[in-house]
Design a protein around this motif. Structure first.
Motif, PDB file in Angstrom:
ATOM      1  N   LYS A 134     -60.928  32.894  27.743  1.00 46.27           N
ATOM      2  CA  LYS A 134     -59.411  32.901  28.737  1.00 46.27           C
ATOM      3  C   LYS A 134     -59.121  34.622  29.356  1.00 46.27           C
ATOM      4  O   LYS A 134     -58.906  34.560  30.234  1.00 46.27           O
ATOM      5  N   VAL A 135     -59.222  35.321  28.226  1.00 41.85           N
ATOM      6  CA  VAL A 135     -59.484  36.869  28.247  1.00 41.85           C
ATOM      7  C   VAL A 135     -59.885  36.915  29.549  1.00 41.85           C
ATOM      8  O   VAL A 135     -59.288  38.227  30.629  1.00 41.85           O
ATOM      9  N   GLY A 136     -61.266  37.145  30.036  1.00 47.29           N
ATOM     10  CA  GLY A 136     -62.007  36.719  31.376  1.00 47.29           C
ATOM     11  C   GLY A 136     -61.585  36.192  32.250  1.00 47.29           C
ATOM     12  O   GLY A 136     -62.446  36.819  33.666  1.00 47.29           O
ATOM     13  N   ILE A 137     -60.754  35.429  32.579  1.00 43.03           N
ATOM     14  CA  ILE A 137     -60.309  34.911  33.355  1.00 43.03           C
ATOM     15  C   ILE A 137     -59.628  35.166  34.347  1.00 43.03           C
ATOM     16  O   ILE A 137     -58.321  35.221  33.830  1.00 43.03           O
ATOM     17  N   PHE A 178     -58.971  22.523  40.449  1.00 41.89           N
ATOM     18  CA  PHE A 178     -59.969  23.526  40.327  1.00 41.89           C
ATOM     19  C   PHE A 178     -60.291  23.241  41.515  1.00 41.89           C
ATOM     20  O   PHE A 178     -61.328  21.343  41.924  1.00 41.89           O
ATOM     21  N   GLU A 179     -61.086  23.855  42.529  1.00 41.18           N
ATOM     22  CA  GLU A 179     -62.374  23.928  43.407  1.00 41.18           C
ATOM     23  C   GLU A 179     -63.428  23.767  42.921  1.00 41.18           C
ATOM     24  O   GLU A 179     -63.655  24.731  41.286  1.00 41.18           O
ATOM     25  N   ILE A 200     -66.576  28.972  37.648  1.00 44.66           N
ATOM     26  CA  ILE A 200     -65.743  30.791  36.947  1.00 44.66           C
ATOM     27  C   ILE A 200     -64.899  30.529  35.993  1.00 44.66           C
ATOM     28  O   ILE A 200     -65.231  30.621  34.832  1.00 44.66           O
ATOM     29  N   MET A 201     -63.997  29.069  35.134  1.00 44.97           N
ATOM     30  CA  MET A 201     -63.426  28.853  34.256  1.00 44.97           C
ATOM     31  C   MET A 201     -64.087  28.002  33.160  1.00 44.97           C
ATOM     32  O   MET A 201     -63.883  28.633  32.274  1.00 44.97           O
ATOM     33  N   LYS A 202     -65.360  27.730  33.602  1.00 41.10           N
ATOM     34  CA  LYS A 202     -66.526  26.904  32.472  1.00 41.10           C
ATOM     35  C   LYS A 202     -66.924  27.935  31.665  1.00 41.10           C
ATOM     36  O   LYS A 202     -67.939  28.504  30.946  1.00 41.10           O
ATOM     37  N   HIS A 218     -65.136  30.631  29.952  1.00 42.22           N
ATOM     38  CA  HIS A 218     -64.549  31.281  29.274  1.00 42.22           C
ATOM     39  C   HIS A 218     -65.432  30.857  28.107  1.00 42.22           C
ATOM     40  O   HIS A 218     -64.969  32.162  27.008  1.00 42.22           O
ATOM     41  N   THR A 219     -65.910  29.820  27.778  1.00 40.16           N
ATOM     42  CA  THR A 219     -67.067  29.474  26.781  1.00 40.16           C
ATOM     43  C   THR A 219     -68.073  31.115  26.626  1.00 40.16           C
ATOM     44  O   THR A 219     -67.995  31.301  25.077  1.00 40.16           O
ATOM     45  N   THR A 220     -68.858  31.219  27.596  1.00 39.11           N
ATOM     46  CA  THR A 220     -69.707  32.164  27.058  1.00 39.11           C
ATOM     47  C   THR A 220     -69.197  33.647  26.894  1.00 39.11           C
ATOM     48  O   THR A 220     -69.585  34.206  26.161  1.00 39.11           O
ATOM     49  N   LEU A 221     -68.140  33.970  27.831  1.00 41.83           N
ATOM     50  CA  LEU A 221     -67.069  35.086  27.802  1.00 41.83           C
ATOM     51  C   LEU A 221     -66.583  35.102  26.068  1.00 41.83           C
ATOM     52  O   LEU A 221     -66.212  36.366  25.730  1.00 41.83           O
ATOM     53  N   GLY A 222     -66.506  34.167  25.250  1.00 39.55           N
ATOM     54  CA  GLY A 222     -65.605  33.769  24.268  1.00 39.55           C
ATOM     55  C   GLY A 222     -67.086  34.158  23.208  1.00 39.55           C
ATOM     56  O   GLY A 222     -66.523  35.091  22.269  1.00 39.55           O
TER      57      GLY A 222
END
Length: 389
Positions: free
Chosen positions: A227-230, A241-242, A248-250, A252-256
């Motif tokens: 979530k740091v990257g959202i 959310f639109e 974009i929110m989804k 966060h799993t890949t960013l983590g």
């Protein structure tokens, strides 16, 4: 040498215990050794054992074999069976000169075997050599124990630093969402409680070992590190959310997962808790029926650690206040989890969750979010973002 020097020399001498039922033999050995060593005397096996097992045990025992009631062999056998006395060297001093008797004595753990009548120079040399060997062994044993304690102490320090770092990293991610509060602590205890409940379950007992559960507990706080990257405009949005925002929110799993993989590469060596943290971060939004993200995994293709976190994460999200909703009553949250059995969640995990619902409620109360917690969190976020209330 004055009396004080004599006393100091006596205190620092090594101690020898003489064991013999014959007074003349005790007198002979005492006269031979008393100028070099501190002497203790026992005229039977029982007394010898009491002295050897006392607060200050002797450094060496000279032990006769032929004694009434308890012979030297039995005394030696008891000494070697006791952790407190097993390292005291025993030298048999006896009139029994048959090689079979010597063999028996050495097999019982004696370091040497002297036959009477003794040769004083040989007896003194044997005693001196075995005391030197014992002193060396004691030094190495003490050094080894010290090193073990140092390693244990340093390991505790490293683990403590590791735990604090994990919580600091996870808390940093959480500070960007004003209303998640103690979410990371609650979910950490939820997954541990759930895993311990299932550790004897036929489907899970091979995986849910004590080590696995400890690593799971350590890894769980990093589940939302991505979530740091959202962007704030999405993470902090008060409404729904639109579709493009949800995509974009989804991520966060890949960013983590990517952040944890980067940490693994930087370390250059596999770390179990990071491997599991990566599983959880990447997989905790997957659903049992395959309708989740990011990969659309289903059933047991979803790592068990991620399936456990899915239950914990959803339950806590339901009962907690968010920017877009109020917290839901416990009973209603329980029903939603039940409705997700076999769809969102592994059915066996839901069954265990239902049995543990009181424990989950207790964890939620224990780590509930106070107004002070939320105010501190908002203040920290404002400082990080350099904004004003």
């Amino acid at each position: 040498m004055n009396a004080k020097d004599d006393e100091l020399n006596f205190v620092t001498k090594q101690t020898i215990l003489l064991v013999d039922d014959t007074a003349d033999n005790l007198t002979l050995m005492n006269d031979l050794l008393k100028d070099r060593y501190k002497i203790k005397i026992a005229n039977n096996g029982a007394k010898a054992l009491r002295i050897a097992q006392a607060e200050a045990p002797p450094d060496l025992i000279l032990l006769d074999i032929m004694m009434p009631e308890m012979d030297g062999y039995e005394v030696c056998r008891i000494l070697k069976a006791d952790v407190k006395t097993r390292d005291i060297p025993v030298i048999f001093l006896t009139a029994k000169s048959d090689p079979a008797d010597e063999k028996m004595g050495l097999e019982l753990g004696a370091v040497d075997y002297l036959t009477k009548p003794i040769s004083p120079p040989i007896a003194l040399a044997r005693v001196k050599n075995h005391l030197l060997l014992k002193a060396s062994a004691d030094f190495l044993r003490d050094k080894s124990k010290f090193l073990e304690q140092e390693v244990e102490s340093r390991t505790r320090e490293v683990l403590a630093i590791q735990d604090v770092t994990i919580l600091a990293m996870a808390s940093l991610a959480e500070t960007r969402d004003q209303e998640t509060g103690n979410h990371i602590r609650r979910t950490q205890f939820y997954v541990k409680t759930l895993a311990e409940k299932l550790k004897d379950h036929p489907r899970f007992r091979a995986v849910l070992t004590e080590s696995y559960i400890n690593i799971l507990f350590k890894s769980a706080p990093l589940h939302d590190i991505g979530k740091v990257g959202i962007p704030d405009r999405i993470l902090l949005k008060p409404g729904r959310f639109e579709p493009h925002e949800f995509e974009i929110m989804k991520t966060h799993t890949t960013l983590g997962r990517d952040a944890i993989e980067h940490a693994e590469r930087a370390l250059g060596t596999p770390v179990p808790f990071l491997s599991m943290a990566k599983e959880i971060a990447y997989g905790h939004q997957e659903k049992w029926d395959g309708s989740g993200y990011p990969q659309g995994l289903s059933g047991e293709d979803i790592p068990l650690s991620a399936r456990l976190m899915a239950v914990a994460d959803v339950y806590d999200a339901l009962i907690s206040r968010r920017v877009y909703k109020e917290g839901m009553p416990h009973d209603k949250a329980i029903q939603i989890i039940i409705d997700g059995k076999g769809k969102h969640f592994d059915p066996d995990l839901v069954d265990a969750f239902i049995e543990l619902q009181d424990e989950f409620r207790a964890i939620a109360v224990r780590f509930h979010d106070t107004d002070h917690d939320m105010a501190q969190k908002q203040h920290l976020m404002e400082r990080l973002l350099d904004t004003k209330p």
